[in-house]
Design an enzyme around this catalytic site. Sequence first.
Site, PDB file in Angstrom:
ATOM      1  N   SER A 298     -36.877 -22.593   9.579  1.00 36.37           N
ATOM      2  CA  SER A 298     -37.601 -21.593   8.664  1.00 36.37           C
ATOM      3  C   SER A 298     -38.998 -21.192   9.869  1.00 36.37           C
ATOM      4  O   SER A 298     -38.800 -22.676  10.825  1.00 36.37           O
ATOM      5  CB  SER A 298     -38.132 -22.043   7.960  1.00 36.37           C
ATOM      6  OG  SER A 298     -36.629 -22.212   6.424  1.00 36.37           O
TER       7      SER A 298
ATOM      8  N   SER B 121     -32.447 -19.477   7.528  1.00 39.11           N
ATOM      9  CA  SER B 121     -33.637 -19.740   7.725  1.00 39.11           C
ATOM     10  C   SER B 121     -35.218 -18.921   7.138  1.00 39.11           C
ATOM     11  O   SER B 121     -34.969 -17.606   6.442  1.00 39.11           O
ATOM     12  CB  SER B 121     -34.022 -18.895   9.187  1.00 39.11           C
ATOM     13  OG  SER B 121     -35.041 -19.334   9.887  1.00 39.11           O
TER      14      SER B 121
ATOM     15  N   ASP C  23     -38.310 -17.209   7.311  1.00 34.03           N
ATOM     16  CA  ASP C  23     -39.117 -16.351   8.224  1.00 34.03           C
ATOM     17  C   ASP C  23     -40.063 -15.972   7.044  1.00 34.03           C
ATOM     18  O   ASP C  23     -39.761 -14.169   7.423  1.00 34.03           O
ATOM     19  CB  ASP C  23     -38.133 -15.440   9.464  1.00 34.03           C
ATOM     20  CG  ASP C  23     -36.787 -16.787   9.348  1.00 34.03           C
ATOM     21  OD1 ASP C  23     -36.959 -17.701  10.055  1.00 34.03           O
ATOM     22  OD2 ASP C  23     -35.817 -15.961  10.114  1.00 34.03           O
TER      23      ASP C  23
END
Length: 377
Positions: free
Chosen positions: A256, A294, A296
């Site tokens: 992340s 992830s 983001d």
Amino acid sequence: MLRLVLLALAATLAAHAQPSPEADRPRARDLGLAVGILPPGPLNAITDVAGVRVGHATVVEGDAVRTGVTAILPHGGNVYAERVPAAVAVGNGYGKLLGVTQIRELGEIETPILLTCTLCVWRAADALVEILLEQPGMEEVRSINAVVGETNDGVLNDIRSRPVRPEHVAEALGAASGGPVAEGSVGAGTGTVAFGWKGGIGTASRALPATLGGHTVGVLVQSNFGGVLTMNGAPVGRELGQFAFQQALGESADGSVMIVVATDAPLDARLLERLAHRALAGLARTGAAFTNGSGDYVIAFSTDRDGDALVPNDAMSPLFQAVAEATEEAIYNSMLRATTVTGHRGTIESLPLDRVVEVLDAYGVRGWDRSLPPGRE
């Protein structure tokens, strides 16, 4: 009373802090790695935006706890009473960004922004709320939208122990100041991993010339994601043999990143959301792929609270360029400044500087700023 106790604990922790080893490692521009075409601010940091403050609490305990808290304050006053316009952009939503729906609904933030580890989000938020409720003038407050972002530092940190405590939040808030920002393996970046190497906290800025509006854009990142590291277009990860989906290494692409964008440009929530989305362009240039696991996220805010004369849509492009460049460079700084860390599940090495420079030179990507025309300021 609780706030006073926490601040006293924070002062004690700060007094015993050790000098940062990141001081011996370079930033991108120290290596001649100049990103983009726009000039940085004087500090090349998010604190180039007047009034913005950053503070860290680094939590290292025993052999397994490697985490921390990073606090970003839009200004030096009471953020709840003097809210700033804000917006959020999501590249991939696998995360625990606390407070996002109210930011989107009202277009403002009312607390400092905290970054920490995944399973510490709620503890950090609870401590933040306790501290804010104790401030003068907050006696009748019955709702606070604490803004806390995270990345999962569970490789180096015993994340299940949830080691962030109220005094760590107080320490980060109490340490928040303008000026240079500590980078690398500090605060919320203490236990992070990026592209298979040590990640961390990084920052950068861009100062637009007067002909393009004269505004400043600053970025701070907490890097903890995978992909194929690319620096100014040079395939560093590929050349050094460490990249996502490489079977021999068993390297994962997940992870992340938290990106915080500050600007003094007069932008409302709609324009800030447009700006936040362009930060993802800078993230992509580093080799990130916004993979399934992830988280983001970009949080963008403006320190201009008047909103009388907003930047028009057709004047936003220089700000878009600025935020993409600053995000890309902040990620490089987060890794270049990070040191090797041994923690919960082993050791994560820092970027090998000599080998990185060899790759950058092989692809001719250092010193690009020397080819730009003078008078950009």
